[in-house]
Design an enzyme around this catalytic site. Sequence first.
Site, PDB file in Angstrom:
ATOM      1  N   LYS A   1       0.842  -1.192   0.000  1.00 34.74           N
ATOM      2  CA  LYS A   1       0.000   0.000   0.000  1.00 34.74           C
ATOM      3  C   LYS A   1       0.881   1.248   0.000  1.00 34.74           C
ATOM      4  CE  LYS A   1      -4.020   1.805   2.590  1.00 34.74           C
ATOM      5  NZ  LYS A   1      -4.831   1.629   3.816  1.00 34.74           N
TER       6      LYS A   1
ATOM      7  N   SER B   1      -9.873   2.219   2.884  1.00 40.03           N
ATOM      8  CA  SER B   1      -8.983   2.940   2.009  1.00 40.03           C
ATOM      9  C   SER B   1      -8.082   2.052   1.166  1.00 40.03           C
ATOM     10  CB  SER B   1      -8.095   3.889   2.827  1.00 40.03           C
ATOM     11  OG  SER B   1      -7.189   3.148   3.623  1.00 40.03           O
TER      12      SER B   1
ATOM     13  N   SER C   1      -9.898  -0.176   6.950  1.00 41.97           N
ATOM     14  CA  SER C   1      -9.275   0.011   5.630  1.00 41.97           C
ATOM     15  C   SER C   1      -8.670  -1.247   5.024  1.00 41.97           C
ATOM     16  CB  SER C   1      -8.188   1.080   5.710  1.00 41.97           C
ATOM     17  OG  SER C   1      -8.781   2.356   5.744  1.00 41.97           O
TER      18      SER C   1
END
Lengths: 101, 514
Positions: free
Chosen positions: B90, B165, B189
């Site tokens: 990420k 997210s 997330s």
Amino acid sequence: MSDLTRDQLTHLAQLAHVNLTEEELDRMSGEVSKILDSVAKVQEVDTKHVMPTSHPIALTNVYRDDVVGPVLSQHEALTGAPEVEAGQFKVPAILHAEGDR
Amino acid sequence: MSPAEMIRLTALEMAEHLRAGTFTSVELTRAHFERINQVDGTADEGVHAFLHLNQDEALAVAAEVDAIRTAGGPEADELHPLAGVPIAIKDNIVTIGQPTTAASKILEGWMPPYDATVVRTIRAAKLPILGKTNLDEFAMGSTTEYSAYGVTRNPWDLNRAPGGSGGGSAAAVGAFMAPLALGSDTGGSIREPAAFTGTVGTKPTYGSVSRYGLIAMASSLDQIGPVTRTTADAAALHELIAGHDPKDSTSLHTQWNTLLEATTDQDLSGVRIGVLEEFQGPGFSAEIWEKFQETLDLLRDAGAEVTTVDCPHIPYALHAYYLIVPSEVSSNLARFDGIRYGNRVVPDGGGTVAEVMAATRAAGFGDEAKRRIMLGTFALSAGYVDAYYGTAQRVRTLVIQDLKHAFEHVDVLISPTTPTVAVKLGDQLEEPLSMYLNDVVTIPANLAGIPAISIPGGTAEHDMPVGLHIQGPAKSDATVYRVASAIEALIEAEQGKPFYDRAPEVPQVQGARS
């Protein structure tokens, strides 16, 4: 009622160092007020005798040995800087020059 | 084995084949880049899970693993079991040699001068890093639509959001572009995107995985965790990245070496499973609720004891969270000032450092970041701090106490992960408050610092995947994996195939990626 006025938002934006446009001030004062109305629900809970939690898994006194570990070199620390001079971060002036604006 | 077959294996199967020599890490890594080239596309078409690809370095690491294996000897014996299996990271986790943007304009093109601890661990274990995945700016959002670099699309339906997210990591794994990925979870997330894309995601116990080098969003809640297609893969990756790190003062000294082993015990008899009274029926879509009831029946048939437990303050968790997070955000994002790194915007005709900061932050932050900074600044301001931030912190204590009491009666709590299936792109963009509701189930685990996982729980409306959320007391990560793995096996046995094999074919993009 937790309505956030446009003037209050202007003040908050100054405190947070974020310029907001006229359009953003108009729109966000409504959006933020709406969110505040919702989150203010926490005030319905009786918390008079409750301690606050700032950290979910309580730890006390996290120390390390006082020894020098690997650190960034001066060059590495400056690689991402927007402006550099003489091996240092170059920062805009803190005050306006006299007679300026 | 063909590249198309290789990429559909689990990470642990890939590792097994690498050891057996069925294929090499270079072949496996190439197969994943080929897949990325076929389906990932750009901001305008395709899944768009990746913001940056790291092909040269990944292939070099793969070649190194292959060379060590070919040479044999002690170095080969000492290779980590996952060595040579590719991973995606990420883009709010810093990496030397690859830009790290947190999907924000303020960090566009930023090359970090250091690696996050988890990245160092992954490099030491020699997992080829495929690239950096898309997210909502600074991990603030539930759809990945708040990325400054364009949306990520759900591999199950490109018109829908992958969740957020960490939509990029979940979509990459769900679309077979990576077998493993790292995510970060502050309020869901990792888990909400897992639910929306039919994948597996864990938020470990707070302090299980070092956050050194994770760009901080809300420090009392953030935790790095694994994103995979199976529970066993998640446990294996979790074990790799877990452990004490002196560079993160919230890091725990607990041992985390029984997580993978826990997934081999699939006996549910006598396991006490709790369903929250507060999460009954309304709030969940009809089909999600129905699917959940079917799962509970499966669990009862397998010998689990299913009971209802009461956590009266849970309905306030979402409200407390959306005060605590903006407060911590307004403080954490203060570091982006255009002085030491990141972009600087100078107003016309120049300006003082304060004016440059305000112009830099105005241009660099997107809408959701600005909203949260404003909310947090308000919640922490003199005259309001006790009524807002202080009350939220006290409600947090009550939520933690509720969960502690619940875990005196049950081993784990389960529920659907999200109230609905993946939303259509654009549906929640104009309505931040409705987007916040996506996280209603996942937030309490962050407030309490406890481990939680989302695994595929079948499909519901529009044949989209639904997640099953399992959480346990602090440091019970092994128990959570054990129960999750057992449920995963039950669902797989019922369907006759693993859940990820039910995903529809992802359409190929027109032009190859540049």
